[in-house]
Design a protein around this motif. Structure first.
Motif, PDB file in Angstrom:
ATOM      1  N   SER A  40      46.873 -23.463  80.027  1.00  0.00           N
ATOM      2  CA  SER A  40      47.058 -24.914  79.928  1.00  0.00           C
ATOM      3  C   SER A  40      47.186 -25.595  81.291  1.00  0.00           C
ATOM      4  O   SER A  40      47.031 -26.810  81.396  1.00  0.00           O
ATOM      5  CB  SER A  40      48.285 -25.250  79.076  1.00  0.00           C
ATOM      6  N   SER A  79      55.408 -19.907  80.324  1.00  0.00           N
ATOM      7  CA  SER A  79      54.978 -20.252  78.971  1.00  0.00           C
ATOM      8  C   SER A  79      55.506 -21.617  78.556  1.00  0.00           C
ATOM      9  O   SER A  79      56.699 -21.906  78.715  1.00  0.00           O
ATOM     10  CB  SER A  79      55.489 -19.176  78.001  1.00  0.00           C
ATOM     11  N   GLU A  80      54.620 -22.437  77.993  1.00  0.00           N
ATOM     12  CA  GLU A  80      55.052 -23.736  77.472  1.00  0.00           C
ATOM     13  C   GLU A  80      56.034 -23.572  76.318  1.00  0.00           C
ATOM     14  O   GLU A  80      56.984 -24.354  76.188  1.00  0.00           O
ATOM     15  CB  GLU A  80      53.835 -24.546  77.012  1.00  0.00           C
ATOM     16  N   LEU A 120      59.440 -22.854  77.770  1.00  0.00           N
ATOM     17  CA  LEU A 120      60.042 -24.063  78.333  1.00  0.00           C
ATOM     18  C   LEU A 120      60.536 -24.984  77.221  1.00  0.00           C
ATOM     19  O   LEU A 120      61.621 -25.581  77.332  1.00  0.00           O
ATOM     20  CB  LEU A 120      59.032 -24.800  79.213  1.00  0.00           C
ATOM     21  N   ALA A 121      59.794 -25.089  76.134  1.00  0.00           N
ATOM     22  CA  ALA A 121      60.230 -25.934  75.016  1.00  0.00           C
ATOM     23  C   ALA A 121      61.542 -25.431  74.437  1.00  0.00           C
ATOM     24  O   ALA A 121      62.432 -26.217  74.081  1.00  0.00           O
ATOM     25  CB  ALA A 121      59.143 -25.982  73.944  1.00  0.00           C
ATOM     26  N   ASN A 126      64.243 -26.368  76.883  1.00  0.00           N
ATOM     27  CA  ASN A 126      64.510 -27.807  76.814  1.00  0.00           C
ATOM     28  C   ASN A 126      65.271 -28.188  75.549  1.00  0.00           C
ATOM     29  O   ASN A 126      66.038 -29.166  75.544  1.00  0.00           O
ATOM     30  CB  ASN A 126      63.198 -28.589  76.915  1.00  0.00           C
ATOM     31  N   PRO A 164      60.600 -30.683  83.447  1.00  0.00           N
ATOM     32  CA  PRO A 164      59.178 -30.361  83.475  1.00  0.00           C
ATOM     33  C   PRO A 164      58.924 -28.948  83.976  1.00  0.00           C
ATOM     34  O   PRO A 164      59.796 -28.306  84.584  1.00  0.00           O
ATOM     35  CB  PRO A 164      58.615 -31.398  84.452  1.00  0.00           C
ATOM     36  N   MET A 165      57.710 -28.466  83.746  1.00  0.00           N
ATOM     37  CA  MET A 165      57.326 -27.118  84.161  1.00  0.00           C
ATOM     38  C   MET A 165      57.369 -26.939  85.672  1.00  0.00           C
ATOM     39  O   MET A 165      57.551 -25.805  86.152  1.00  0.00           O
ATOM     40  CB  MET A 165      55.920 -26.803  83.624  1.00  0.00           C
ATOM     41  N   VAL A 192      49.992 -21.305  83.640  1.00  0.00           N
ATOM     42  CA  VAL A 192      50.813 -21.725  82.497  1.00  0.00           C
ATOM     43  C   VAL A 192      50.033 -21.453  81.220  1.00  0.00           C
ATOM     44  O   VAL A 192      48.838 -21.760  81.124  1.00  0.00           O
ATOM     45  CB  VAL A 192      51.188 -23.222  82.593  1.00  0.00           C
ATOM     46  N   ALA A 244      49.799 -21.870  77.015  1.00  0.00           N
ATOM     47  CA  ALA A 244      50.213 -22.606  75.819  1.00  0.00           C
ATOM     48  C   ALA A 244      49.982 -21.733  74.594  1.00  0.00           C
ATOM     49  O   ALA A 244      49.059 -20.910  74.555  1.00  0.00           O
ATOM     50  CB  ALA A 244      49.423 -23.904  75.701  1.00  0.00           C
TER      51      ALA A 244
END
Length: 267
Positions: free
Chosen positions: A5, A154-155, A158-159, A162, A170-171, A179, A181
């Motif tokens: 991503s 990894s998104e 991170l989610a 968060n 942010p990343m 990165v 997704a």
């Protein structure tokens, strides 16, 4: 489906990241990533750990060097030192590495900006800085990155982080190169070998995170997160982990949107 991503390089170690749509993978990492570094008067690496304002500096690769943008100063071009340029020994963590000082007055510009004497140095293409043999797959090498050629984040992970934070981050706090997704949070902990685009990577070691993650990459200001929250659920053997270090098997091109295939998992 897992896919790439985002891709980032950091032309000067610890300065602002630069997003790419595609990147060439070389033995020591993405082309143009951390081939330059600032050192203090004793020749030791200077990073955001002690100089968080480096987050405000932009370095834009050009065919024969870099265009450097330091806040409050006119942009300046820094030519890449020639192969025959004199070299000095610099220190990054436990490694002593030959490097070529940049020409021109860029040293004074960085010193004035940081309020301490520093020099900008370049890693010549013929210099080999080995990867830690405890994790190396072969005769692997690394640039001026902390220890490994690439860092994956990894998104989904991170989610999940968060979700636990009072304010999402942010990343760019994690300064990754690649990165991904898709998938589940922290699924990357189980990966041992992956393929992204044209390149196969060995996933060799979780990344232990430091105070740099607490620095806002847009302002250069330091806080307490995400380390405080990460430590509540990602602490292993006294280290706080986020992301995975990669070693490429060979050269190739990776593009945003490329599929990521997990070739081998732990266990």
């Amino acid at each position: 489906m897992l896919q790439v991503s985002a891709l980032f390089v950091y032309p000067i170690k610890s300065t602002r990241g630069r997003a790419l749509r595609q990147a060439t993978v070389e033995p020591c990492g993405l082309a143009g990533d951390r081939r330059w570094m600032l050192v203090n008067a004793g020749g030791t690496a200077v990073t955001q750990r002690e100089a968080p304002r480096l987050a405000l500096v932009e370095a834009l690769p050009e065919p024969d060097g870099l265009r450097v943008v330091i806040p409050g100063r006119d942009p300046c071009f820094v030519p890449r030192p020639p192969r025959e340029a004199a070299r000095v020994t610099v220190r990054i963590w436990g490694d002593r590495v030959p490097a070529a000082p940049a020409p021109g007055d860029v040293h004074a510009a960085f010193s004035a900006f940081l309020g301490r004497p520093v020099r900008l140095v370049h890693l010549p293409g013929d210099v080999v800085r080995p990867v830690d043999p405890a994790y190396a797959v072969g005769a692997d090498r690394v640039s001026f990155a902390d220890g490994f050629p690439l860092l994956l984040a990894s998104e989904a992970s991170l989610a999940e982080l968060n979700r636990r934070l009072p304010d999402p981050l942010p990343m760019d706090r994690f300064r990754p190169n690649l990165v991904v997704a898709g998938g589940r949070p922290f699924e990357e902990d189980t990966w041992k070998k992956i393929r992204a685009g044209e390149v196969t990577f060995h996933v060799v070691k979780p990344c232990a995170r430091c105070v740099v993650t607490t620095i806002d990459q847009q302002t250069g200001l330091r806080g307490k997160e995400p380390l405080r929250t990460l430590a509540t659920f990602r602490r292993r053997e006294g280290k706080v982990l986020f992301g995975q270090n990669l070693i490429p098997e060979g050269p190739g091109v990776v593009r945003v949107g490329d599929r990521v295939e997990v070739l081998h998992r732990a266990g």
